[in-house]
Write a protein that holds these residues in place. Structure first.
Motif, PDB file in Angstrom:
ATOM      1  N   HIS A 165      -8.929   8.961   2.243  1.00 34.79           N
ATOM      2  CA  HIS A 165      -9.599   9.365   3.477  1.00 34.79           C
ATOM      3  C   HIS A 165     -10.037   8.166   4.320  1.00 34.79           C
ATOM      4  CE1 HIS A 165      -9.492  13.063   1.290  1.00 34.79           C
ATOM      5  NE2 HIS A 165     -10.432  12.683   0.455  1.00 34.79           N
ATOM      6  N   GLY A 166      -9.205   7.151   4.370  1.00 31.39           N
ATOM      7  CA  GLY A 166      -9.483   6.002   5.227  1.00 31.39           C
ATOM      8  C   GLY A 166      -8.552   6.003   6.423  1.00 31.39           C
ATOM      9  N   PRO A 167      -9.063   6.118   7.658  1.00 28.76           N
ATOM     10  CA  PRO A 167      -8.177   6.158   8.836  1.00 28.76           C
ATOM     11  C   PRO A 167      -7.377   4.877   9.023  1.00 28.76           C
ATOM     12  CG  PRO A 167     -10.493   6.050   9.484  1.00 28.76           C
ATOM     13  CD  PRO A 167     -10.469   6.312   8.021  1.00 28.76           C
ATOM     14  N   GLY A 168      -7.967   3.714   8.672  1.00 30.49           N
ATOM     15  CA  GLY A 168      -7.201   2.470   8.773  1.00 30.49           C
ATOM     16  C   GLY A 168      -6.030   2.470   7.817  1.00 30.49           C
ATOM     17  N   SER A 169      -6.251   2.938   6.603  1.00 34.59           N
ATOM     18  CA  SER A 169      -5.161   3.052   5.637  1.00 34.59           C
ATOM     19  C   SER A 169      -4.091   4.016   6.129  1.00 34.59           C
ATOM     20  CB  SER A 169      -5.708   3.537   4.292  1.00 34.59           C
ATOM     21  OG  SER A 169      -6.520   2.556   3.691  1.00 34.59           O
ATOM     22  N   ALA A 170      -4.527   5.121   6.754  1.00 31.46           N
ATOM     23  CA  ALA A 170      -3.570   6.118   7.234  1.00 31.46           C
ATOM     24  C   ALA A 170      -2.643   5.517   8.287  1.00 31.46           C
ATOM     25  CB  ALA A 170      -4.324   7.325   7.802  1.00 31.46           C
ATOM     26  N   ARG A 171      -3.198   4.774   9.242  1.00 29.66           N
ATOM     27  CA  ARG A 171      -2.358   4.153  10.275  1.00 29.66           C
ATOM     28  C   ARG A 171      -1.385   3.144   9.663  1.00 29.66           C
ATOM     29  NH1 ARG A 171      -7.350   3.622  13.172  1.00 29.66           N
ATOM     30  NH2 ARG A 171      -7.545   5.171  14.826  1.00 29.66           N
ATOM     31  N   ALA A 172      -1.909   2.341   8.733  1.00 30.64           N
ATOM     32  CA  ALA A 172      -1.068   1.299   8.140  1.00 30.64           C
ATOM     33  C   ALA A 172       0.077   1.891   7.330  1.00 30.64           C
ATOM     34  CB  ALA A 172      -1.928   0.391   7.263  1.00 30.64           C
ATOM     35  N   VAL A 173      -0.199   2.968   6.577  1.00 30.70           N
ATOM     36  CA  VAL A 173       0.839   3.596   5.758  1.00 30.70           C
ATOM     37  C   VAL A 173       1.942   4.164   6.644  1.00 30.70           C
ATOM     38  CG1 VAL A 173       1.312   5.597   4.307  1.00 30.70           C
ATOM     39  CG2 VAL A 173      -0.568   4.067   3.728  1.00 30.70           C
ATOM     40  N   VAL A 174       1.564   4.842   7.719  1.00 32.47           N
ATOM     41  CA  VAL A 174       2.571   5.419   8.616  1.00 32.47           C
ATOM     42  C   VAL A 174       3.415   4.310   9.244  1.00 32.47           C
ATOM     43  CG1 VAL A 174       2.899   6.711  10.764  1.00 32.47           C
ATOM     44  CG2 VAL A 174       1.223   7.495   9.079  1.00 32.47           C
ATOM     45  N   ARG A 175       2.773   3.213   9.614  1.00 35.25           N
ATOM     46  CA  ARG A 175       3.508   2.088  10.195  1.00 35.25           C
ATOM     47  C   ARG A 175       4.490   1.500   9.180  1.00 35.25           C
ATOM     48  NH1 ARG A 175      -0.451  -0.137  12.202  1.00 35.25           N
ATOM     49  NH2 ARG A 175      -1.072  -1.434  10.430  1.00 35.25           N
ATOM     50  N   GLU A 176       4.041   1.338   7.944  1.00 36.11           N
ATOM     51  CA  GLU A 176       4.914   0.782   6.908  1.00 36.11           C
ATOM     52  C   GLU A 176       6.080   1.715   6.603  1.00 36.11           C
ATOM     53  OE1 GLU A 176       4.849  -2.102   5.087  1.00 36.11           O
ATOM     54  OE2 GLU A 176       3.343  -2.837   6.499  1.00 36.11           O
ATOM     55  N   LEU A 177       5.824   3.008   6.568  1.00 39.95           N
ATOM     56  CA  LEU A 177       6.908   3.956   6.311  1.00 39.95           C
ATOM     57  C   LEU A 177       7.936   3.920   7.434  1.00 39.95           C
ATOM     58  CD1 LEU A 177       4.887   7.031   4.955  1.00 39.95           C
ATOM     59  CD2 LEU A 177       6.334   5.477   3.641  1.00 39.95           C
ATOM     60  N   GLY A 178       7.459   3.743   8.659  1.00 38.61           N
ATOM     61  CA  GLY A 178       8.396   3.656   9.774  1.00 38.61           C
ATOM     62  C   GLY A 178       9.243   2.400   9.719  1.00 38.61           C
ATOM     63  N   GLU A 179       8.661   1.288   9.270  1.00 36.29           N
ATOM     64  CA  GLU A 179       9.400   0.030   9.194  1.00 36.29           C
ATOM     65  C   GLU A 179      10.297  -0.040   7.961  1.00 36.29           C
ATOM     66  OE1 GLU A 179       6.505  -3.045   9.327  1.00 36.29           O
ATOM     67  OE2 GLU A 179       5.918  -2.660  11.419  1.00 36.29           O
ATOM     68  N   HIS A 180       9.913   0.635   6.891  1.00 34.64           N
ATOM     69  CA  HIS A 180      10.693   0.613   5.647  1.00 34.64           C
ATOM     70  C   HIS A 180      10.879   2.048   5.150  1.00 34.64           C
ATOM     71  CE1 HIS A 180       9.892  -3.718   5.586  1.00 34.64           C
ATOM     72  NE2 HIS A 180       8.605  -3.427   5.757  1.00 34.64           N
ATOM     73  N   PRO A 181      11.756   2.821   5.778  1.00 32.99           N
ATOM     74  CA  PRO A 181      11.923   4.234   5.414  1.00 32.99           C
ATOM     75  C   PRO A 181      12.389   4.381   3.963  1.00 32.99           C
ATOM     76  CG  PRO A 181      12.999   3.742   7.502  1.00 32.99           C
ATOM     77  CD  PRO A 181      12.648   2.426   6.878  1.00 32.99           C
ATOM     78  N   PRO A 182      11.726   5.213   3.173  1.00 34.43           N
ATOM     79  CA  PRO A 182      12.133   5.426   1.779  1.00 34.43           C
ATOM     80  C   PRO A 182      13.076   6.621   1.663  1.00 34.43           C
ATOM     81  CG  PRO A 182      10.017   6.442   2.144  1.00 34.43           C
ATOM     82  CD  PRO A 182      10.422   5.839   3.469  1.00 34.43           C
ATOM     83  N   GLU A 183      13.661   6.747   0.487  1.00 35.41           N
ATOM     84  CA  GLU A 183      14.476   7.923   0.184  1.00 35.41           C
ATOM     85  C   GLU A 183      13.626   9.024  -0.445  1.00 35.41           C
ATOM     86  OE1 GLU A 183      18.621   6.750  -1.422  1.00 35.41           O
ATOM     87  OE2 GLU A 183      17.283   5.061  -1.945  1.00 35.41           O
ATOM     88  N   VAL A 184      12.533   8.621  -1.083  1.00 34.05           N
ATOM     89  CA  VAL A 184      11.617   9.580  -1.691  1.00 34.05           C
ATOM     90  C   VAL A 184      10.205   9.019  -1.569  1.00 34.05           C
ATOM     91  CG1 VAL A 184      11.866   8.578  -3.999  1.00 34.05           C
ATOM     92  CG2 VAL A 184      11.079  10.946  -3.760  1.00 34.05           C
ATOM     93  N   LEU A 185       9.241   9.904  -1.382  1.00 35.91           N
ATOM     94  CA  LEU A 185       7.843   9.505  -1.265  1.00 35.91           C
ATOM     95  C   LEU A 185       7.062  10.098  -2.438  1.00 35.91           C
ATOM     96  CD1 LEU A 185       5.402   8.335   0.332  1.00 35.91           C
ATOM     97  CD2 LEU A 185       5.239  10.566   1.479  1.00 35.91           C
ATOM     98  N   LEU A 186       6.411   9.233  -3.211  1.00 39.39           N
ATOM     99  CA  LEU A 186       5.556   9.664  -4.314  1.00 39.39           C
ATOM    100  C   LEU A 186       4.096   9.555  -3.864  1.00 39.39           C
ATOM    101  CD1 LEU A 186       7.263   7.899  -7.377  1.00 39.39           C
ATOM    102  CD2 LEU A 186       7.725  10.157  -6.393  1.00 39.39           C
ATOM    103  N   VAL A 187       3.364  10.641  -4.029  1.00 45.17           N
ATOM    104  CA  VAL A 187       1.976  10.704  -3.568  1.00 45.17           C
ATOM    105  C   VAL A 187       1.078  11.098  -4.733  1.00 45.17           C
ATOM    106  CG1 VAL A 187       0.354  11.807  -1.958  1.00 45.17           C
ATOM    107  CG2 VAL A 187       2.716  11.358  -1.255  1.00 45.17           C
TER     108      VAL A 187
END
Length: 730
Positions: free
Chosen positions: A11-33
């Motif tokens: 529940h950290g908004p800074g983490s949320a923005r950073a994760v979305v940015r990283e996923l956009g720059e390095h698209p994965p084939e599968v996401l583990l949450v």
């Protein structure tokens, strides 16, 4: 390694923005949450516009829904944003935490929010302390939320350093063993993997651990049968103070940080001004401008990159709230924590009971809301009557969505006032309630019928009779009435019988208001009243003070209940019992005085007879405590009688004046208890009447009769008639 591991703060908004940015720059084939694997099939609902956070995954044991847990998500949760990105880009999402089925097989009760992680230290607190911060939230806000670019490698390195100095937690070891097992499995299938998990787990996922060690940790575990669904959540329940282990102190503030692109502080203060204006506090744009300047100045003085919640709150309190803590608390409740309630699509998989409730809420236009609100129902209106029945039925199922508010205006039977506030944990209770039926009415009927059969006292059954009326549970009425008949036949305690009558009388009286069939109840009520009338004389003998008080209260309840009955013969029977008992020799003063008052209120005694009866315990030789008890019983319920009956007031006043000094100390507590129960206006009026009467008496005693007779000849000549010294005719 083929995977990229993003250690985030839940529940950290800074983490949320950073994760979305990283996923956009390095698209994965599968996401583990990090989350329960049993909920994998529910990921697709994230793309549905009807699933609006805050929401939570609800997991529960199929055979014991009381074993349940929540996994909440807000719009600013990194996991939620990562899942949304993956669904939008067609990337498979897989939850890879330890299956919840393992937990329900061993845990006794998991009704609290998402299972908390017991750790030797607070990792964020450790990093904050190392940076010279005394508040972990403040450190995270400065380093992550305001900068917006968390260095995942640095966070992972810091977590690894912390974990090297503390002992391992067994629960963490099992969970991380399963995470590594899933990660190995996905490595065999994919080259590009993204992992989103709490920063604490990152060192464990990057550590080289033999497969056999993880297998040994997971071996021998039993699985229970579980079910999962999405349910609405609230920011109040997301806050850390609510007991949620991974919560944050200010979800409303974090929502603002995540959803506001620019002018974060001014926009927040504008919203705060709106909250104050809604409560009638004058707040101008000048207040907002000055508060924004003060917040920025505070941030500069403290060396912070931007004004944070602390600076904004202090500025708002000083400028907009005039230093009033209550106004600041209002802003905190409405904005810092927030009153947002999420929504789920109507098509969401759920137990039939939940579907029925949702349909009724929509039909009755009674939308669940996180904030508290009051609704006034007019039972003469069909829609309001149906709303009342629904709220009463939900209370039967231990879902107190609504709380009855005591009427402030009169005692009318056509109106009800309810205070409504929806709580996320009601979702679990509805799942449990689904064991009783597929609709709210059917489940409430089955629950009431079962409770009637298991009831151990007469009062429990009579309460259920009234519940059948209020909730309109026609199918439960007959079995409950049969249980009432059985319990009444077995119960010989007159106090239990008296306690049962008021609820039955209300049911008989107001059944027509709620359009409820109460056939057969009149016979049972008449039988109970007859037994009370027969048992009262023997129950009234040799009473202690406590027993006398209990008898007085019971008789009050029966008297009020009899007044509601339409059968005049029942009223006559009761009043005849009261009349005979009121003159019984040796009766304790408390019930004796109360019975006299009941007869006066019912018109069976006139003022002269009441004063005569009052003189008896107030005569010389009667113990003062007995007299005080009689007066307490007679006057309980209000002092208006003394205000309007001057003769009675004079009698009581004279008795008080004649109490011997040595006995007054024993009587005083009883009198204080009696008069202390009166309304302040009644006490004031009684005091004024007593003071006025004594003033008149004193003035009369001070009259000089010789001087008063001097003008009589002149008055006689003026009036044309002779006068005596008393001023009357000769």
């Amino acid at each position: 390694m083929p995977e990229r591991i993003y250690g985030i703060r839940h529940h950290g908004p800074g983490s949320a923005r950073a994760v979305v940015r990283e996923l956009g720059e390095h698209p994965p084939e599968v996401l583990l949450v990090e989350g329960p694997p049993e909920a994998d099939d529910l990921v697709r609902w994230v793309a549905d516009g009807g699933l609006e956070p805050p929401v939570a995954l609800l997991g529960y044991a199929v055979d014991d829904p009381g074993k349940a847990a929540f996994w909440p998500f807000a719009v600013f949760s990194p996991e939620w944003q990562a899942i949304r990105w993956a669904v939008a880009h067609g990337v498979r999402v897989r939850f890879f935490d330890l299956p919840y089925a393992y937990r329900v097989a061993t845990e006794v009760d998991t009704t609290s929010p998402q299972p908390t992680e017991t750790r030797p230290v607070d990792p964020i607190g450790e990093l904050a302390a190392a940076a010279g911060y005394d508040d972990p939230e403040r450190w995270w806000e400065d380093v992550v939320e305001h900068r917006g670019v968390p260095v995942f490698e640095a966070i992972a390195e810091a977590m690894a350093a912390i974990r090297e100095t503390v002992p391992e937690n067994p629960d963490d070891q099992s969970r991380e063993a399963h995470m590594r097992t899933v990660l190995r499995e996905e490595r065999r299938r994919h080259e590009h993997i993204a992992v989103v998990c709490g920063a604490w787990h990152v060192p464990a996922l990057t550590r080289k651990v033999p497969v056999k060690d993880d297998t040994a940790l997971l071996k021998g575990r039993r699985k229970g049968k579980v079910a999962f669904t999405w349910v609405p959540w609230t920011y109040g329940r997301l806050a850390s103070w609510s007991g949620y282990g991974a919560g944050v102190r200010s979800p409303g503030w974090y929502h603002h940080l995540f959803t506001t692109a620019d002018e974060v502080v001014p926009r927040w203060l504008v919203d705060a001004a709106g909250v104050l204006r809604a409560e009638g506090v004058p707040t101008s744009s000048a207040h907002v401008i000055e508060a924004a300047r003060l917040a920025e100045a505070l941030a500069t003085l403290r060396g912070r990159p931007l004004a944070g919640l602390a600076e904004v709150t202090e500025a708002a309190e000083a400028v907009m709230c005039d230093g009033e803590p209550l106004r600041t608390e209002l802003i905190s409740r409405r904005l810092v924590v927030g009153e947002r309630l999420g929504t789920v699509p109507d098509e969401m998989p759920a137990v039939p009971l939940v579907r029925d409730l949702t349909a009724q809420q929509r039909s009755l236009r009674l939308k669940p809301e996180a904030g508290e609100r009051t609704v006034d129902l007019d039972l003469r209106q069909d829609n309001d009557l149906r709303r009342s029945r629904l709220l009463h039925r939900l209370r039967v199922l231990d879902v107190p969505w609504g709380e009855r508010v005591t009427a402030r205006r009169g005692t009318g039977t056509f109106r009800e006032e309810w205070r409504l506030a929806w709580q996320p944990e009601f979702a679990v209770r509805l799942v449990e309630g689904g064991m009783w039926g597929t609709t709210v009415a059917a489940a409430a009927t089955a629950r009431v019928t079962a409770r009637a059969g298991a009831a151990g006292t007469l009062a429990e059954v009579t309460e259920l009779v009234e519940t059948c009326l209020l909730a309109d549970l026609a199918e439960a009425y007959r079995p409950v009435l049969a249980a009432l008949d059985r319990r009444a036949a077995l119960d010989a305690d007159v106090h239990h019988l008296m306690a049962a009558i008021p609820a039955l009388a209300r049911t008989l009286r107001y059944g027509d208001v709620r359009k409820t069939d109460v056939a057969g109840l009149a016979t049972v009520t008449a039988g109970l009243l007859a037994r009370v009338c027969a048992a009262l004389p023997s129950a009234a003998g040799s009473l202690s003070d406590e027993a006398a008080r209990r008898l007085r209260d019971g008789m009050d309840g029966v008297h009020q209940a009899v007044g509601l009955l339409a059968d005049e013969s029942q009223r006559e029977r009761w009043l005849a019992t009261v009349e005979s008992l009121a003159v019984r020799p040796g009766l304790h003063g408390l019930p004796a005085g109360r019975l006299t008052r009941l007869l006066l209120d019912a018109g069976r005694l006139d003022g002269a007879e009441v004063r005569r009866r009052l003189r008896l315990p107030l005569t010389v030789g009667t113990p003062p405590a007995h007299a005080a008890a009689w007066v307490e019983g007679f006057l309980s319920g209000g002092g208006l009688l003394l205000v309007h009956d001057e003769a009675l007031l004079t009698l009581v006043d004279g008795w008080l004046a004649d109490i011997p000094a040595e006995a007054f100390d024993a009587v005083l507590p009883l009198l204080r208890r009696t008069f202390g129960a009166f309304e302040a206006g009644e006490r004031r009026a009684i005091g004024e009447r007593v003071a006025g009467a004594r003033s008149v008496s004193a003035d009369a005693a001070a009259v000089d009769t010789v001087r008063a007779a001097a003008p009589l000849p002149v008055l006689s000549a003026l009036l044309g008639r002779p006068l005596t010294s008393a001023g009357g005719p000769p």
